[in-house]
Design a protein around this motif. Structure first.
Motif, mmCIF file in Angstrom:
data_model
loop_
_atom_site.group_PDB
_atom_site.id
_atom_site.type_symbol
_atom_site.label_atom_id
_atom_site.label_comp_id
_atom_site.label_asym_id
_atom_site.label_seq_id
_atom_site.Cartn_x
_atom_site.Cartn_y
_atom_site.Cartn_z
ATOM 1 N N ASP A 43 0.760 -1.253 0.149
ATOM 2 C CA ASP A 43 0.053 -0.066 -0.172
ATOM 3 C C ASP A 43 0.755 1.260 0.213
ATOM 4 O O ASP A 43 0.416 2.231 -0.795
ATOM 5 C CB ASP A 43 -0.927 0.061 1.272
ATOM 6 N N ALA A 46 2.547 1.450 -3.511
ATOM 7 C CA ALA A 46 1.318 1.913 -4.383
ATOM 8 C C ALA A 46 1.130 3.591 -4.342
ATOM 9 O O ALA A 46 0.979 4.465 -5.305
ATOM 10 C CB ALA A 46 -0.045 1.329 -4.167
ATOM 11 N N LEU A 65 5.240 1.576 -8.523
ATOM 12 C CA LEU A 65 4.134 0.736 -8.778
ATOM 13 C C LEU A 65 4.331 -0.685 -9.108
ATOM 14 O O LEU A 65 3.657 -1.702 -8.784
ATOM 15 C CB LEU A 65 3.259 1.435 -10.103
ATOM 16 N N SER A 68 4.921 -2.175 -5.972
ATOM 17 C CA SER A 68 3.682 -2.482 -5.179
ATOM 18 C C SER A 68 2.820 -3.651 -5.808
ATOM 19 O O SER A 68 2.377 -4.616 -5.036
ATOM 20 C CB SER A 68 2.444 -1.408 -5.036
ATOM 21 N N GLN A 72 2.163 -7.142 -3.572
ATOM 22 C CA GLN A 72 0.578 -7.710 -3.045
ATOM 23 C C GLN A 72 0.390 -9.181 -3.339
ATOM 24 O O GLN A 72 0.969 -9.627 -4.258
ATOM 25 C CB GLN A 72 -0.158 -6.822 -4.230
ATOM 26 N N TYR A 78 -3.146 -3.608 -7.758
ATOM 27 C CA TYR A 78 -1.788 -2.777 -7.852
ATOM 28 C C TYR A 78 -1.150 -3.215 -9.143
ATOM 29 O O TYR A 78 -0.450 -2.465 -9.715
ATOM 30 C CB TYR A 78 -0.792 -3.033 -6.421
ATOM 31 N N TYR A 82 -0.180 -0.539 -12.057
ATOM 32 C CA TYR A 82 0.893 -0.676 -12.508
ATOM 33 C C TYR A 82 0.906 -0.727 -14.234
ATOM 34 O O TYR A 82 1.488 0.142 -15.076
ATOM 35 C CB TYR A 82 1.807 -1.756 -12.155
#
Length: 162
Positions: A43, A46, A65, A68, A72, A78, A82
């Motif tokens: 998080d 991101a 990105l 993240s 995840q 995410y 991305y």
């Protein structure tokens, strides 16, 4: 944060408040400090990626990105973010690759399928785009946009073959 400096959501909330007040530099500092404390928190990566994206720092945004998306564990929200950033920054093929991964991690997600269909159509791969559009139509048969999308892709495909 004074009570628990490792509280990721508190860092996110503070950074979001600062960003909303136009204090992007301070929000960036909060997020950077939080990532040092919680490096495995997707998080935080991101949020920092989105902040950098909005600030025009494309290369840095993509790094955060991507991080993240990698961090995840459940879902692919995410990875989707991305992929959208990759596309918007001029890498549609890589965006499609990331969206295909997201589709396996988060099957039947309408946003992922819409992006796949749209990005493939942009690259004139109407046949592949239609496969994703048909899945959309099957998942949401009441939505007329998906039927129109399939028909449009069929027309584009036939024009391309002529």
């Amino acid at each position: 944060l004074a009570i628990d400096p490792t509280d990721g959501p508190a860092h996110l909330n503070l950074a979001d408040l600062m960003r909303a007040q136009g204090r992007d530099a301070e929000a960036r500092q909060v997020l950077n400090r939080a990532i040092v404390i919680r490096p495995e928190d997707p998080d935080l990566s991101a949020a920092l990626g989105l902040l950098e994206y909005r600030s025009g720092n494309s290369a840095l945004a993509l790094q955060y990105l991507e991080r993240s998306a990698t961090l995840q564990k459940n879902g692919a929200r995410y990875r989707y973010m991305y992929a959208i950033a990759l596309h918007d920054l001029g890498s549609p093929e890589e965006a499609i690759t990331q969206l295909k991964v997201a589709d396996t991690e988060m099957p039947n997600n309408l946003a992922v399928l819409e992006a796949l269909s749209g990005y493939l159509a942009e690259l004139n791969d109407f046949s592949s785009a239609r496969v994703y559009a048909q899945r959309l139509m099957e998942l949401a048969p009441e939505d007329p946009r998906y039927k129109q999308l399939v028909e449009s892709l069929l027309q584009s495909e036939s024009k391309k073959d002529q």
